[in-house]
Every structure is written in C-alpha cells, then in structure tokens.
Design a protein around this motif. Structure first.
Motif, PDB file in Angstrom:
ATOM      1  N   ASN A  55       0.805  -1.219   0.000  1.00 34.53           N
ATOM      2  CA  ASN A  55       0.000   0.000   0.000  1.00 34.53           C
ATOM      3  C   ASN A  55       0.838   1.268   0.000  1.00 34.53           C
ATOM      4  O   ASN A  55       0.405   2.286  -0.525  1.00 34.53           O
ATOM      5  N   ILE A  64      -1.544  -2.277  -4.369  1.00 36.16           N
ATOM      6  CA  ILE A  64      -2.439  -1.143  -4.585  1.00 36.16           C
ATOM      7  C   ILE A  64      -1.813  -0.277  -5.669  1.00 36.16           C
ATOM      8  O   ILE A  64      -0.860   0.469  -5.420  1.00 36.16           O
ATOM      9  N   SER A  82      -3.060   1.992  -9.281  1.00 36.55           N
ATOM     10  CA  SER A  82      -3.878   3.184  -9.504  1.00 36.55           C
ATOM     11  C   SER A  82      -4.463   3.122 -10.900  1.00 36.55           C
ATOM     12  O   SER A  82      -3.903   2.463 -11.792  1.00 36.55           O
ATOM     13  N   ILE A  88      -5.032  -3.868  -7.334  1.00 36.94           N
ATOM     14  CA  ILE A  88      -6.168  -2.979  -7.094  1.00 36.94           C
ATOM     15  C   ILE A  88      -5.907  -1.673  -7.837  1.00 36.94           C
ATOM     16  O   ILE A  88      -4.849  -1.064  -7.670  1.00 36.94           O
ATOM     17  N   VAL A 137     -12.500   0.278  -1.603  1.00 33.19           N
ATOM     18  CA  VAL A 137     -11.135  -0.257  -1.698  1.00 33.19           C
ATOM     19  C   VAL A 137     -10.909  -1.320  -0.629  1.00 33.19           C
ATOM     20  O   VAL A 137     -10.329  -2.384  -0.892  1.00 33.19           O
ATOM     21  N   VAL A 144      -9.820  -5.246  -1.322  1.00 32.65           N
ATOM     22  CA  VAL A 144      -8.590  -5.829  -0.778  1.00 32.65           C
ATOM     23  C   VAL A 144      -8.930  -7.060   0.060  1.00 32.65           C
ATOM     24  O   VAL A 144      -8.243  -8.090  -0.015  1.00 32.65           O
TER      25      VAL A 144
END
Length: 391
Positions: free
Chosen positions: A171, A221, A223, A264, A325, A329
């Motif tokens: 993250n 994570i 974008s 993600i 989010v 996850v």
C-alpha cells in the motif's frame, strides 16, 4: 416473412430480458461488481445478439445466442470466502490513509495484521496501538530502507514460523506533485519509482519465502493512472505502470507455487497521498528553483502559479469513503477465487475501457475536458494564439 422476423426479434428480446434478470440476480447475490461484468461481458453479448438476429438464420442464431448466455451465466464467480483464523497479513504504509484504515478493517474481522509504519512513535502508529486488538503488531518499515525490510522480515518470520505469511498488501506510495512532465524535477520521478515500484520489489523479494510457504496472496495497490494516461501524473503514473506490470508478471511466476496475485486499481480517493498544503507549496517552490530560464519564460509565472491550486482541486474531487477499496482488498486476500484486477471507485473501470477500446482522439478529448489541470495556457502559447488572431 416479415411476420417471422418480428417473432424472432420478439423472442430475442424476451430471452435477453430473462437472461439479464438471472445475471443481475447472481451478480448481486455473489457481490460481483455489476459495472465490470456489464462492460466486459454483457456488451459483447449484446453485439452477439444483434449479429445472431440480423445475420444468421433464426434457428442457428437462437442456438448460438442461448449457448453464449448459458456459458456466461455459468462462468459468473460464486463468492466463497476463507476463514480469517490463523491468517497473517503484512500491510505497508499504515501511518495514515488507506493503509491505516485497512489495518483497522482487517484487524476487526480477525486477521493477524503486521502494520508497517514509517514511524512507530508517530500519531498514526499510536492510534493503531490504541484502538486495535492485541493481534495487530506494528512494524518499523520504510520500504526504501533495505535494513528495515530485513529486520521486519526477521521479526515476522520468528512469529509466523512454519505457518508462513498469508498475505502482503503493498500500500505504501507517494504522489510527489502534479505538474506537466517537463516541469517535474527529476527528484520527484526518482521518489515515485523508489517508493511505488522499487520498494515493492524489495519487500516482495524479502518476504516471498514466507508467502510461498503459506501459498498465500500478493496484493498491490496500484492506480487507475497505472494503465490510463492522466495529464499531470507523469512521475506517479510511470511508477504505477511499472508496478502494474510487475504484478502481472508475478502472477504468472507464482502460479506454480500456489500463490495468487491481485492488483487494485482505485480511482480518486481522499488519502494523505496528496500531502498537506504546505508540502504542496514547498514542491511548487522546488519546481521554480529547478527550471531553466527559457522553460520558465515559455510557461510564464501565471501558469506556474496555478499549480498551487491543484492540491485543493484534487482534495475536492476525491471520495472520502474508502470502503470500496477496503472491501476489494479483503476479497483479494480471503476469497477462494480472487480476481487478478479490481477497480474500486467512480469510473475506475469505464475510463480505462474508454482509453483501450475507443479511438485515441476520443479518449484524449475526454481526458482534456475531465482531467484538465490548468485553465490557462502557457505564456508562449497565449502569445502565439494572439498573433494568429491578429494575422
């Protein structure tokens, strides 16, 4: 003949309505994102329906359409979740924002959380210690510091022992600053690559033996900017694009070990990645200090000064609700069959589809209107435009 065509078209409409109802019911029941399924599969099925109805004979067309609908319905995933008991997950970047919220979220549902923080004595770390259960452990972890990564690995290994580490959630990330790619200092590019990409690789390589032992989950994570060009995000987007490809290749490499990999791709959410207004101002000054005189002259003071307003703009349009989010996850970590790609947030799936499947000029015009970071032109372009009008 016309009557037969009308009956055939009516039959297609009835079958489509029935099929759509069954699909939506199954998607809702299994918590599958309807927008993703609609764009990726229902749209091609609609095109297939038109082809079958208008081109093929009625018998062959109906048969082909019914088979396609049945196959799609059978392939909709059924949501089966694993128990959280005994599952340990490492999360990087838990001082604030998404990582902080995710550490709390997973701790509440019974996951053994190792929360990596930049400062174990900081405000975010102290809050996690205060509100979380004894299952949560704080780990001093700067993803750009090899020594801290090794110490974190030794600490986690001693605790999980033969059970291994079930999950890693990468993250930790930085945005740096938003500006035209030409204006961004090289230090911003380096910082984004060091944290958003190289740091992920270093942590992954160090902890992978524990992850392979548990046959666990690797979650990154990324974008929406990692696979869709957005004006002003040259440094950040380049690092996230590298991260996205790393995740994709690791999915292939780790398949033989039983480790499942997910990425993600959130859209705009309000986290501390934008930094404070003071940080934004200092970055603005750093840009001005590092520009060559001719570049500063071409862009002009008015254009450069407008960069300061971007912090407020990004904070305003970003969603404060992080739950989409967090839920994705959690699914990536605990679903029996996790997806490789998740797209939480407003238009996080539709905008990349626009970039991939439509003519480039369509997306460029859309991006120009939607993600325009400046409302004025650089000084040289203003002068050129004025001269053209005079001519």
């Amino acid at each position: 003949m016309e009557m037969l065509q009308c009956d055939s078209a009516l039959l297609y409409i009835v079958l489509s309505a029935l099929f759509s109802g069954l699909v939506i019911h199954k998607l809702i029941r299994n918590n599958v994102k309807i927008e993703n399924a609609a764009v990726s599969c229902l749209l091609p099925l609609l095109l297939l329906e038109i082809f079958c109805c208008c081109v093929l004979c009625s018998c062959l067309g109906l048969t082909l359409f019914i088979l396609a609908c049945t196959l799609y319905y059978a392939c909709i995933p059924v949501r089966r979740m694993l128990t959280t008991q005994g599952k340990a997950v490492l999360i990087t970047g838990c001082d604030s924002g998404l990582g902080h919220a995710l550490a709390k979220y997973l701790d509440e549902i019974g996951v053994l959380v190792y929360a990596g923080v930049l400062d174990k004595k900081g405000q975010g770390a102290e809050e996690l210690s205060r509100v979380s259960s004894p299952r949560l452990s704080l780990i001093q972890l700067d993803v750009t510091n090899p020594e801290q990564i090794k110490n974190a690995y030794n600490g986690v290994r001693n605790q999980v022992q033969d059970a291994g580490l079930w999950g890693i959630v990468h993250n930790a990330g930085v945005l740096g600053y938003m500006a035209d790619g030409e204006l961004l200092p090289l230090s911003v590019y380096k910082q984004c690559m060091d944290v958003n990409f190289i740091g992920v690789v270093q942590v992954t390589k160090m902890f992978m033996p524990l992850l392979r032992k548990a046959k666990g989950r690797l979650v990154t994570i990324s974008s929406m900017a990692g696979h869709t060009p957005l004006p002003g995000f040259a440094a950040y987007a380049a690092s996230k694009a590298a991260l996205s490809m790393f995740s994709a290749v690791m999915r292939q490499d780790l398949f033989k070990w039983g480790v499942k990999v997910s990425a993600i791709y959130p859209s705009g959410f309000k986290t501390n990645i934008f930094g404070s207004k003071d940080h934004w101002s200092s970055q603005d000054q750093k840009i001005l200090d590092n520009l060559m005189p001719d570049v500063k002259e071409d862009y002009g003071e008015e254009y450069l000064a407008s960069l300061k307003d971007l912090h407020h703009t990004m904070s305003t349009v970003s969603s404060p609700d992080l739950s989409p989010v967090l839920e994705d996850v959690c699914h990536a970590l605990l679903a029996e069959e996790p997806y490789f790609s998740y797209t939480p947030g407003r238009c996080a799936y539709l905008i990349p589809c626009l970039f991939r499947y439509f003519p480039l000029w369509v997306y460029d015009n859309f991006a120009k209107r939607t993600f325009q970071i400046h409302h004025i032109l650089p000084r040289s372009l203003q002068m050129s435009k004025a001269n053209n009008k005079m001519d």
